[in-house]
Design a protein around this motif. Sequence first.
Motif, PDB file in Angstrom:
ATOM      1  N   ILE A   8      50.998  72.598  91.234  1.00  0.00           N
ATOM      2  CA  ILE A   8      50.533  71.781  90.063  1.00  0.00           C
ATOM      3  C   ILE A   8      51.939  71.097  89.549  1.00  0.00           C
ATOM      4  CG2 ILE A   8      50.103  72.371  87.620  1.00  0.00           C
ATOM      5  CD1 ILE A   8      48.208  74.423  88.570  1.00  0.00           C
ATOM      6  N   THR A   9      51.982  69.872  89.247  1.00  0.00           N
ATOM      7  CA  THR A   9      53.049  69.243  88.895  1.00  0.00           C
ATOM      8  C   THR A   9      53.413  69.895  87.662  1.00  0.00           C
ATOM      9  OG1 THR A   9      52.105  67.239  89.875  1.00  0.00           O
ATOM     10  CG2 THR A   9      53.973  66.745  88.498  1.00  0.00           C
ATOM     11  N   VAL A  10      54.931  69.744  87.559  1.00  0.00           N
ATOM     12  CA  VAL A  10      55.466  70.398  86.242  1.00  0.00           C
ATOM     13  C   VAL A  10      55.719  69.579  85.236  1.00  0.00           C
ATOM     14  CG1 VAL A  10      57.353  71.710  85.192  1.00  0.00           C
ATOM     15  CG2 VAL A  10      56.444  72.500  87.489  1.00  0.00           C
ATOM     16  N   ALA A  11      55.789  68.263  85.363  1.00  0.00           N
ATOM     17  CA  ALA A  11      56.061  67.198  84.546  1.00  0.00           C
ATOM     18  C   ALA A  11      54.921  66.254  84.608  1.00  0.00           C
ATOM     19  CB  ALA A  11      57.450  66.547  84.935  1.00  0.00           C
ATOM     20  N   GLY A  12      54.432  65.695  83.459  1.00  0.00           N
ATOM     21  CA  GLY A  12      53.391  64.588  83.601  1.00  0.00           C
ATOM     22  C   GLY A  12      54.158  63.468  83.976  1.00  0.00           C
ATOM     23  N   LEU A  13      53.161  62.680  84.512  1.00  0.00           N
ATOM     24  CA  LEU A  13      53.174  61.346  85.179  1.00  0.00           C
ATOM     25  C   LEU A  13      53.012  60.352  84.216  1.00  0.00           C
ATOM     26  CD1 LEU A  13      51.815  61.994  88.794  1.00  0.00           C
ATOM     27  CD2 LEU A  13      54.242  62.481  88.044  1.00  0.00           C
ATOM     28  N   LYS A  97      52.909  72.698  77.956  1.00  0.00           N
ATOM     29  CA  LYS A  97      53.997  73.652  78.423  1.00  0.00           C
ATOM     30  C   LYS A  97      53.815  74.069  79.701  1.00  0.00           C
ATOM     31  CE  LYS A  97      54.697  75.756  74.008  1.00  0.00           C
ATOM     32  NZ  LYS A  97      54.409  77.191  73.114  1.00  0.00           N
ATOM     33  N   GLU A  98      52.516  73.980  80.396  1.00  0.00           N
ATOM     34  CA  GLU A  98      52.356  74.215  81.962  1.00  0.00           C
ATOM     35  C   GLU A  98      52.669  72.959  82.633  1.00  0.00           C
ATOM     36  OE1 GLU A  98      50.975  77.307  83.118  1.00  0.00           O
ATOM     37  OE2 GLU A  98      51.493  77.776  81.055  1.00  0.00           O
ATOM     38  N   GLY A  99      53.028  71.873  82.123  1.00  0.00           N
ATOM     39  CA  GLY A  99      53.415  70.660  82.926  1.00  0.00           C
ATOM     40  C   GLY A  99      51.988  70.003  83.570  1.00  0.00           C
ATOM     41  N   THR A 100      51.016  70.283  83.156  1.00  0.00           N
ATOM     42  CA  THR A 100      49.838  69.772  83.940  1.00  0.00           C
ATOM     43  C   THR A 100      49.105  68.393  83.201  1.00  0.00           C
ATOM     44  OG1 THR A 100      48.356  70.921  82.450  1.00  0.00           O
ATOM     45  CG2 THR A 100      49.047  72.133  84.582  1.00  0.00           C
ATOM     46  N   LEU A 101      49.631  68.054  82.100  1.00  0.00           N
ATOM     47  CA  LEU A 101      49.221  66.904  81.301  1.00  0.00           C
ATOM     48  C   LEU A 101      49.961  65.601  81.685  1.00  0.00           C
ATOM     49  CD1 LEU A 101      48.385  68.518  77.836  1.00  0.00           C
ATOM     50  CD2 LEU A 101      46.823  68.323  79.820  1.00  0.00           C
ATOM     51  N   ALA A 102      49.137  64.480  81.678  1.00  0.00           N
ATOM     52  CA  ALA A 102      49.480  63.119  81.996  1.00  0.00           C
ATOM     53  C   ALA A 102      50.095  62.591  80.771  1.00  0.00           C
ATOM     54  CB  ALA A 102      48.679  62.413  82.780  1.00  0.00           C
ATOM     55  N   ASN A 103      51.382  61.917  80.901  1.00  0.00           N
ATOM     56  CA  ASN A 103      51.868  61.037  79.823  1.00  0.00           C
ATOM     57  C   ASN A 103      51.043  59.633  79.722  1.00  0.00           C
ATOM     58  OD1 ASN A 103      53.749  59.052  78.567  1.00  0.00           O
ATOM     59  ND2 ASN A 103      55.333  60.250  79.034  1.00  0.00           N
ATOM     60  N   TYR A 131      52.373  61.291  74.136  1.00  0.00           N
ATOM     61  CA  TYR A 131      51.023  61.151  74.005  1.00  0.00           C
ATOM     62  C   TYR A 131      50.405  61.915  75.372  1.00  0.00           C
ATOM     63  CZ  TYR A 131      49.894  58.521  69.533  1.00  0.00           C
ATOM     64  OH  TYR A 131      49.766  58.206  68.300  1.00  0.00           O
ATOM     65  N   VAL A 132      49.718  62.859  75.310  1.00  0.00           N
ATOM     66  CA  VAL A 132      48.776  63.519  76.419  1.00  0.00           C
ATOM     67  C   VAL A 132      47.456  63.714  76.246  1.00  0.00           C
ATOM     68  CG1 VAL A 132      51.245  64.699  77.311  1.00  0.00           C
ATOM     69  CG2 VAL A 132      49.570  65.580  75.660  1.00  0.00           C
ATOM     70  N   ALA A 133      46.949  63.270  74.965  1.00  0.00           N
ATOM     71  CA  ALA A 133      45.555  63.345  75.018  1.00  0.00           C
ATOM     72  C   ALA A 133      45.261  62.153  73.867  1.00  0.00           C
ATOM     73  CB  ALA A 133      45.469  64.843  74.294  1.00  0.00           C
ATOM     74  N   VAL A 134      43.806  62.232  73.888  1.00  0.00           N
ATOM     75  CA  VAL A 134      43.218  60.885  72.946  1.00  0.00           C
ATOM     76  C   VAL A 134      42.114  61.390  72.278  1.00  0.00           C
ATOM     77  CG1 VAL A 134      41.690  60.466  74.869  1.00  0.00           C
ATOM     78  CG2 VAL A 134      42.078  58.722  73.014  1.00  0.00           C
ATOM     79  N   PRO A 135      42.289  61.269  70.778  1.00  0.00           N
ATOM     80  CA  PRO A 135      41.165  61.839  69.948  1.00  0.00           C
ATOM     81  C   PRO A 135      39.962  60.780  69.935  1.00  0.00           C
ATOM     82  CG  PRO A 135      42.520  60.226  68.591  1.00  0.00           C
ATOM     83  CD  PRO A 135      43.163  60.381  70.196  1.00  0.00           C
ATOM     84  N   VAL A 136      38.690  61.898  69.933  1.00  0.00           N
ATOM     85  CA  VAL A 136      37.565  61.270  69.976  1.00  0.00           C
ATOM     86  C   VAL A 136      36.958  61.117  68.660  1.00  0.00           C
ATOM     87  CG1 VAL A 136      35.202  61.393  70.991  1.00  0.00           C
ATOM     88  CG2 VAL A 136      37.280  62.382  72.295  1.00  0.00           C
ATOM     89  N   MET A 303      44.561  64.491  78.954  1.00  0.00           N
ATOM     90  CA  MET A 303      44.609  63.795  80.278  1.00  0.00           C
ATOM     91  C   MET A 303      45.440  64.803  81.314  1.00  0.00           C
ATOM     92  SD  MET A 303      42.681  61.318  79.890  1.00  0.00           S
ATOM     93  CE  MET A 303      41.835  60.556  78.501  1.00  0.00           C
ATOM     94  N   PHE A 304      44.726  65.279  82.474  1.00  0.00           N
ATOM     95  CA  PHE A 304      45.630  65.835  83.537  1.00  0.00           C
ATOM     96  C   PHE A 304      46.203  64.920  84.445  1.00  0.00           C
ATOM     97  CE2 PHE A 304      43.124  69.026  81.301  1.00  0.00           C
ATOM     98  CZ  PHE A 304      44.009  70.126  81.469  1.00  0.00           C
ATOM     99  N   VAL A 305      47.247  65.382  84.941  1.00  0.00           N
ATOM    100  CA  VAL A 305      48.145  64.793  86.095  1.00  0.00           C
ATOM    101  C   VAL A 305      47.377  64.401  87.286  1.00  0.00           C
ATOM    102  CG1 VAL A 305      49.925  65.031  87.657  1.00  0.00           C
ATOM    103  CG2 VAL A 305      50.291  65.868  85.304  1.00  0.00           C
ATOM    104  N   GLN A 306      47.341  63.116  87.652  1.00  0.00           N
ATOM    105  CA  GLN A 306      46.400  62.609  88.664  1.00  0.00           C
ATOM    106  C   GLN A 306      47.512  62.173  89.934  1.00  0.00           C
ATOM    107  OE1 GLN A 306      42.831  62.898  88.836  1.00  0.00           O
ATOM    108  NE2 GLN A 306      43.451  64.222  87.101  1.00  0.00           N
ATOM    109  N   LYS A 307      47.349  62.385  91.001  1.00  0.00           N
ATOM    110  CA  LYS A 307      48.378  61.945  92.009  1.00  0.00           C
ATOM    111  C   LYS A 307      47.790  60.476  92.587  1.00  0.00           C
ATOM    112  CE  LYS A 307      49.990  66.518  93.303  1.00  0.00           C
ATOM    113  NZ  LYS A 307      50.310  67.752  94.359  1.00  0.00           N
ATOM    114  N   ASP A 308      46.534  60.331  92.692  1.00  0.00           N
ATOM    115  CA  ASP A 308      46.080  59.075  93.320  1.00  0.00           C
ATOM    116  C   ASP A 308      46.435  57.972  92.481  1.00  0.00           C
ATOM    117  OD1 ASP A 308      44.296  57.969  95.533  1.00  0.00           O
ATOM    118  OD2 ASP A 308      43.210  57.482  93.797  1.00  0.00           O
ATOM    119  N   LYS A 309      46.586  56.956  92.918  1.00  0.00           N
ATOM    120  CA  LYS A 309      46.929  55.882  91.978  1.00  0.00           C
ATOM    121  C   LYS A 309      45.570  55.281  91.281  1.00  0.00           C
ATOM    122  CE  LYS A 309      51.300  54.524  92.091  1.00  0.00           C
ATOM    123  NZ  LYS A 309      51.796  54.060  90.791  1.00  0.00           N
TER     124      LYS A 309
END
Length: 415
Positions: A8-13, A97-103, A131-136, A303-309
């Motif tokens: 699990i990636t520690v820093a958001g991408l 804090k878990e480093g799982t969210l995407a920038n 920003y790591v989340a989007v309000p609905v 938004m969770f970190v995604q490795k695939d482009k």
Amino acid sequence: MFLRASGITVAGLALSAALPSFAGEVEVLHWWTSGGEARSVSELKKTMLQKGDTWKDYAIAGGGGDNAMTALKTRVVSGKAPTAAQIKGPQIQEWGKEGTLANINAVAEAGNWDKVLPPVVADIMKYKGNYVAVPVNIHRVNWLWINPEALKRAGATVPVTMDDFFAAADKLKAAGIQPLAHGGQPWQDATLFESIALGVGGADFYRKAFAQLDPVALAGPTMVRVFEAMQRVKGYIDKGAAGRDWNLATAMVINGKAGMQFTGDWAKGEFTAANKQPGKDYLCVAAPGTGGSFTYNIDSLAMFVQKDKAAQTSQAHLAEAVMSPAFQEAFSLSKGSIPARVDVPMTKFDDCARKSAADLQTSLKANALLPSFAHKMAMSSAAEGAVTDVISQFMNSNMTPQKAAERIAKAARTK
């Protein structure tokens, strides 16, 4: 709260502002499963398909989101995080804090999110300034929904204060009408409790107790009075409430089997789906004693970190789609909420939504805009779970108000 897993990636991408033209699949974990909610989700799916992405629905019903969070933890720990998940309030910070969210700053900057979102909303969507989340949308929780025909048959009037509520409930009961529709699930008990706490104690007490977790407020005489009011309210709930889903409780009001329901404005989505008109077939009023205050519940997709482009591109499309004025309008029209964006016109919205939008601004000026603890906006998930457990135990036992106040003060210290 969460278990870490290798891989699990520690820093958001950070998502690139220059997005490639190809698209991919978006998988969204959520608990929008009732009739009105499902219609709202279909709007998002339609928007994504128009962008050329494919949609994979990951809907998990029940538990006010608790079941979904359990499934999400399993997915993330196994290294298979979805594109996005319905996460709210302090839980966004916990996942950050878990480093799982995407920038997603690139998308936010391109869309001027800081200008079109109220600061209180924007701050919740960020982790360490990014920003790591989007309000609905924005829900108001402290609503009371009323079947006006039921009140008329009982000779009751619309309650403004808690005393008014008890008077109306007594008249409904005497007329053979179930006074209060309720679902005996922990999150619904907590929803009912927080509106009564606000009605009995006021905005300052609510903030001290449930946002600041002040031990004096939590264990003091006002909290005892709140539980005394809850004890009385229990007498107006039918024996079949245990385990009832919230939308089935709303259906009792729609069908005239019950006179009133304490719940958020997601109930309006059910009235809308049943072709009912506000002001005629149902009434939306501030929960008794809470006029001028606004307890908010902000639905959001983290938004969770995604490795695939391709997955990163689709994730950016999803963030853009959720924040588009057209989707914000369509989603809230179906769900009963109001848009998170301040620049979406309210011309297509009904009187309940317009009142919600107006009351939001009024409460903001009066320092009475308050986070809903029942809907995971005010405290850590551990504290919220412990507080909700106490409320649920009180609702299903002969626990005294004094003992309940003592236990809720202790529960709020859970870390």
